[in-house]
Design a protein around this motif. Structure first.
Motif, PDB file in Angstrom:
ATOM      1  N   ARG A 102       0.843  -1.192   0.000  1.00 35.69           N
ATOM      2  CA  ARG A 102       0.000   0.000   0.000  1.00 35.69           C
ATOM      3  C   ARG A 102       0.879   1.243   0.000  1.00 35.69           C
ATOM      4  N   ALA A 103       1.895   1.254  -0.844  1.00 37.38           N
ATOM      5  CA  ALA A 103       2.885   2.319  -0.798  1.00 37.38           C
ATOM      6  C   ALA A 103       2.633   3.429  -1.794  1.00 37.38           C
ATOM      7  N   LYS A 104       1.409   3.541  -2.269  1.00 41.44           N
ATOM      8  CA  LYS A 104       1.103   4.586  -3.231  1.00 41.44           C
ATOM      9  C   LYS A 104       0.817   5.879  -2.475  1.00 41.44           C
ATOM     10  N   LEU A 105       1.729   6.827  -2.571  1.00 40.09           N
ATOM     11  CA  LEU A 105       1.608   8.072  -1.834  1.00 40.09           C
ATOM     12  C   LEU A 105       1.214   9.192  -2.777  1.00 40.09           C
ATOM     13  N   LYS A 106       0.303  10.045  -2.322  1.00 45.30           N
ATOM     14  CA  LYS A 106      -0.182  11.131  -3.158  1.00 45.30           C
ATOM     15  C   LYS A 106      -0.178  12.431  -2.371  1.00 45.30           C
ATOM     16  N   GLY A 107      -0.184  13.524  -3.116  1.00 46.24           N
ATOM     17  CA  GLY A 107      -0.390  14.834  -2.520  1.00 46.24           C
ATOM     18  C   GLY A 107       0.568  15.147  -1.393  1.00 46.24           C
ATOM     19  N   ARG A 108       0.012  15.564  -0.259  1.00 44.91           N
ATOM     20  CA  ARG A 108       0.831  15.958   0.882  1.00 44.91           C
ATOM     21  C   ARG A 108       1.643  14.781   1.422  1.00 44.91           C
ATOM     22  N   ALA A 109       1.107  13.575   1.324  1.00 47.45           N
ATOM     23  CA  ALA A 109       1.838  12.398   1.791  1.00 47.45           C
ATOM     24  C   ALA A 109       3.090  12.176   0.949  1.00 47.45           C
ATOM     25  N   SER A 110       2.953  12.285  -0.376  1.00 46.45           N
ATOM     26  CA  SER A 110       4.109  12.128  -1.262  1.00 46.45           C
ATOM     27  C   SER A 110       5.143  13.213  -1.012  1.00 46.45           C
ATOM     28  N   ALA A 111       4.682  14.456  -0.805  1.00 44.20           N
ATOM     29  CA  ALA A 111       5.606  15.559  -0.547  1.00 44.20           C
ATOM     30  C   ALA A 111       6.360  15.344   0.755  1.00 44.20           C
ATOM     31  N   LEU A 112       5.672  14.820   1.767  1.00 43.04           N
ATOM     32  CA  LEU A 112       6.321  14.554   3.051  1.00 43.04           C
ATOM     33  C   LEU A 112       7.386  13.476   2.906  1.00 43.04           C
ATOM     34  N   ALA A 113       7.044  12.387   2.229  1.00 44.63           N
ATOM     35  CA  ALA A 113       8.011  11.308   2.014  1.00 44.63           C
ATOM     36  C   ALA A 113       9.199  11.796   1.205  1.00 44.63           C
ATOM     37  N   SER A 114       8.943  12.597   0.176  1.00 43.93           N
ATOM     38  CA  SER A 114      10.022  13.119  -0.660  1.00 43.93           C
ATOM     39  C   SER A 114      10.962  14.001   0.150  1.00 43.93           C
ATOM     40  N   ARG A 115      10.411  14.822   1.034  1.00 43.61           N
ATOM     41  CA  ARG A 115      11.252  15.729   1.826  1.00 43.61           C
ATOM     42  C   ARG A 115      12.193  14.953   2.732  1.00 43.61           C
ATOM     43  N   PHE A 116      11.679  13.940   3.399  1.00 46.33           N
ATOM     44  CA  PHE A 116      12.532  13.186   4.310  1.00 46.33           C
ATOM     45  C   PHE A 116      13.516  12.299   3.555  1.00 46.33           C
ATOM     46  N   CYS A 117      13.093  11.730   2.422  1.00 51.73           N
ATOM     47  CA  CYS A 117      14.021  10.923   1.626  1.00 51.73           C
ATOM     48  C   CYS A 117      15.139  11.790   1.056  1.00 51.73           C
ATOM     49  N   GLN A 118      14.805  13.001   0.662  1.00 51.88           N
ATOM     50  CA  GLN A 118      15.843  13.911   0.169  1.00 51.88           C
ATOM     51  C   GLN A 118      16.813  14.274   1.292  1.00 51.88           C
ATOM     52  N   GLU A 119      16.295  14.505   2.478  1.00 56.48           N
ATOM     53  CA  GLU A 119      17.169  14.802   3.617  1.00 56.48           C
ATOM     54  C   GLU A 119      18.085  13.617   3.906  1.00 56.48           C
ATOM     55  N   PHE A 120      17.547  12.416   3.789  1.00 55.96           N
ATOM     56  CA  PHE A 120      18.355  11.218   4.001  1.00 55.96           C
ATOM     57  C   PHE A 120      19.443  11.104   2.938  1.00 55.96           C
ATOM     58  N   TYR A 121      19.067  11.330   1.689  1.00 54.30           N
ATOM     59  CA  TYR A 121      20.018  11.254   0.575  1.00 54.30           C
ATOM     60  C   TYR A 121      21.149  12.266   0.767  1.00 54.30           C
ATOM     61  N   GLU A 122      20.799  13.495   1.088  1.00 50.94           N
ATOM     62  CA  GLU A 122      21.809  14.534   1.267  1.00 50.94           C
ATOM     63  C   GLU A 122      22.648  14.281   2.518  1.00 50.94           C
ATOM     64  N   GLY A 123      22.045  13.667   3.524  1.00 50.02           N
ATOM     65  CA  GLY A 123      22.812  13.289   4.711  1.00 50.02           C
ATOM     66  C   GLY A 123      23.860  12.243   4.390  1.00 50.02           C
ATOM     67  N   ILE A 124      23.503  11.297   3.520  1.00 48.50           N
ATOM     68  CA  ILE A 124      24.475  10.286   3.088  1.00 48.50           C
ATOM     69  C   ILE A 124      25.628  10.945   2.344  1.00 48.50           C
ATOM     70  N   GLU A 125      25.313  11.918   1.482  1.00 42.38           N
ATOM     71  CA  GLU A 125      26.364  12.653   0.777  1.00 42.38           C
ATOM     72  C   GLU A 125      27.333  13.292   1.766  1.00 42.38           C
ATOM     73  N   GLY A 126      26.781  13.903   2.825  1.00 41.86           N
ATOM     74  CA  GLY A 126      27.628  14.540   3.821  1.00 41.86           C
ATOM     75  C   GLY A 126      28.496  13.544   4.568  1.00 41.86           C
ATOM     76  N   LEU A 127      27.915  12.407   4.956  1.00 40.76           N
ATOM     77  CA  LEU A 127      28.678  11.381   5.672  1.00 40.76           C
ATOM     78  C   LEU A 127      29.783  10.811   4.802  1.00 40.76           C
ATOM     79  N   LEU A 128      29.477  10.568   3.533  1.00 41.12           N
ATOM     80  CA  LEU A 128      30.472  10.003   2.627  1.00 41.12           C
ATOM     81  C   LEU A 128      31.613  10.987   2.398  1.00 41.12           C
ATOM     82  N   GLY A 129      31.286  12.280   2.369  1.00 41.05           N
ATOM     83  CA  GLY A 129      32.325  13.287   2.178  1.00 41.05           C
ATOM     84  C   GLY A 129      33.299  13.353   3.337  1.00 41.05           C
ATOM     85  N   GLN A 130      32.884  12.876   4.527  1.00 44.95           N
ATOM     86  CA  GLN A 130      33.744  12.904   5.704  1.00 44.95           C
ATOM     87  C   GLN A 130      34.465  11.580   5.929  1.00 44.95           C
TER      88      GLN A 130
END
Length: 246
Positions: free
Chosen positions: A129-157
């Motif tokens: 049941r992982a079909k996300l829409k509207g505000r739910a999709s935006a929320l998931a995207s925001r946190f996944c992007q933060e996770f992705y960018e956090g990985i970039e920061g960790l890898l850089g160190q």
């Protein structure tokens, strides 16, 4: 079948061909994949969360074409962008799983296959049941992007991917995402639904009539009610539904 079906660009540079596709069905918003092919080799790269630009893609393809050492690092998944992508793909299902309460499923078989490809099987953990829409999709995207960018920061160190511990980062993001998911689910659940179209009005000039009768007999009243009855959201929504069905 891959969901990368919408080819948005194709060009050649320095003897290599580049095909760019948009994946608009990903659960965390659209992202872009570039496939660069030369003589006997192909490198695929994802640009996530709106980071794609044609200029960046052309520079990437040019470097692959002219820098053999860099090309081999990309093919061996040793380039920084590839290491970030691989770490992210290994762990993102744990972040996506947080948003199960907001999913709208169940998915159709074709959608589930596409989601399995995108999430490396995470949709199974989400109960299909992982079909996300509207505000739910935006929320998931925001946190996944933060996770992705956090990985970039960790890898850089770190000296390499083996020195990256994403555990604390993932735990923090999942904790905060769970809190916001709970709040959003409550907000969505608290939204008043429309009155049924056979509901009878107990006041005013249309007392005793159903919402459907009012919409059929006096659409002007419905238009007025939609503008003026702000304190009665269920009635407004019910009248709007009835008007659409006339």
């Amino acid at each position: 079948m891959s969901s990368f079906d919408d080819r948005i660009d194709r060009f050649e540079i320095k003897g290599v061909s580049v095909t760019v596709r948009l994946d608009a069905e990903a659960p965390t918003g659209a992202h872009t994949q570039a496939e660069v092919s030369g003589d006997g080799w192909t490198v695929s790269r994802n640009w996530r969360f709106g980071s794609y630009s044609r200029g960046h893609c052309r520079n990437f393809a040019r470097k692959l074409a002219t820098d053999a050492a860099y090309r081999w690092r990309c093919l061996d998944r040793e380039a920084t962008w590839a290491q970030v992508e691989d770490i992210y793909r290994r762990h993102r299902e744990d972040v996506l799983a947080v948003f199960e309460p907001l999913a709208s499923g169940p998915l159709a078989d074709g959608e589930k296959r596409e989601l399995d490809r995108e999430t490396d099987g995470a949709s199974g953990r989400l109960g299909g049941r992982a079909k996300l829409k509207g505000r739910a999709s935006a929320l998931a995207s925001r946190f996944c992007q933060e996770f992705y960018e956090g990985i970039e920061g960790l890898l850089g160190q770190a000296d390499g991917p083996e020195g990256v511990d994403v555990g604390p980062l993932k735990e923090d993001i999942c904790r905060r995402a769970a809190a916001e998911t709970k709040a959003l689910k409550k907000a969505l659940g608290d939204r008043p639904g429309p009155l049924p179209v056979d509901y009878e009005i107990a006041f005013g000039e249309h007392e005793g009539k159903t919402l459907m009768q009012i919409a059929e007999e006096d659409p002007g009243y419905v238009e007025w009610a939609l503008e003026e009855l702000e304190g009665r959201p269920r009635l407004r929504k019910g009248l709007a539904r009835a008007l659409r069905q006339v």
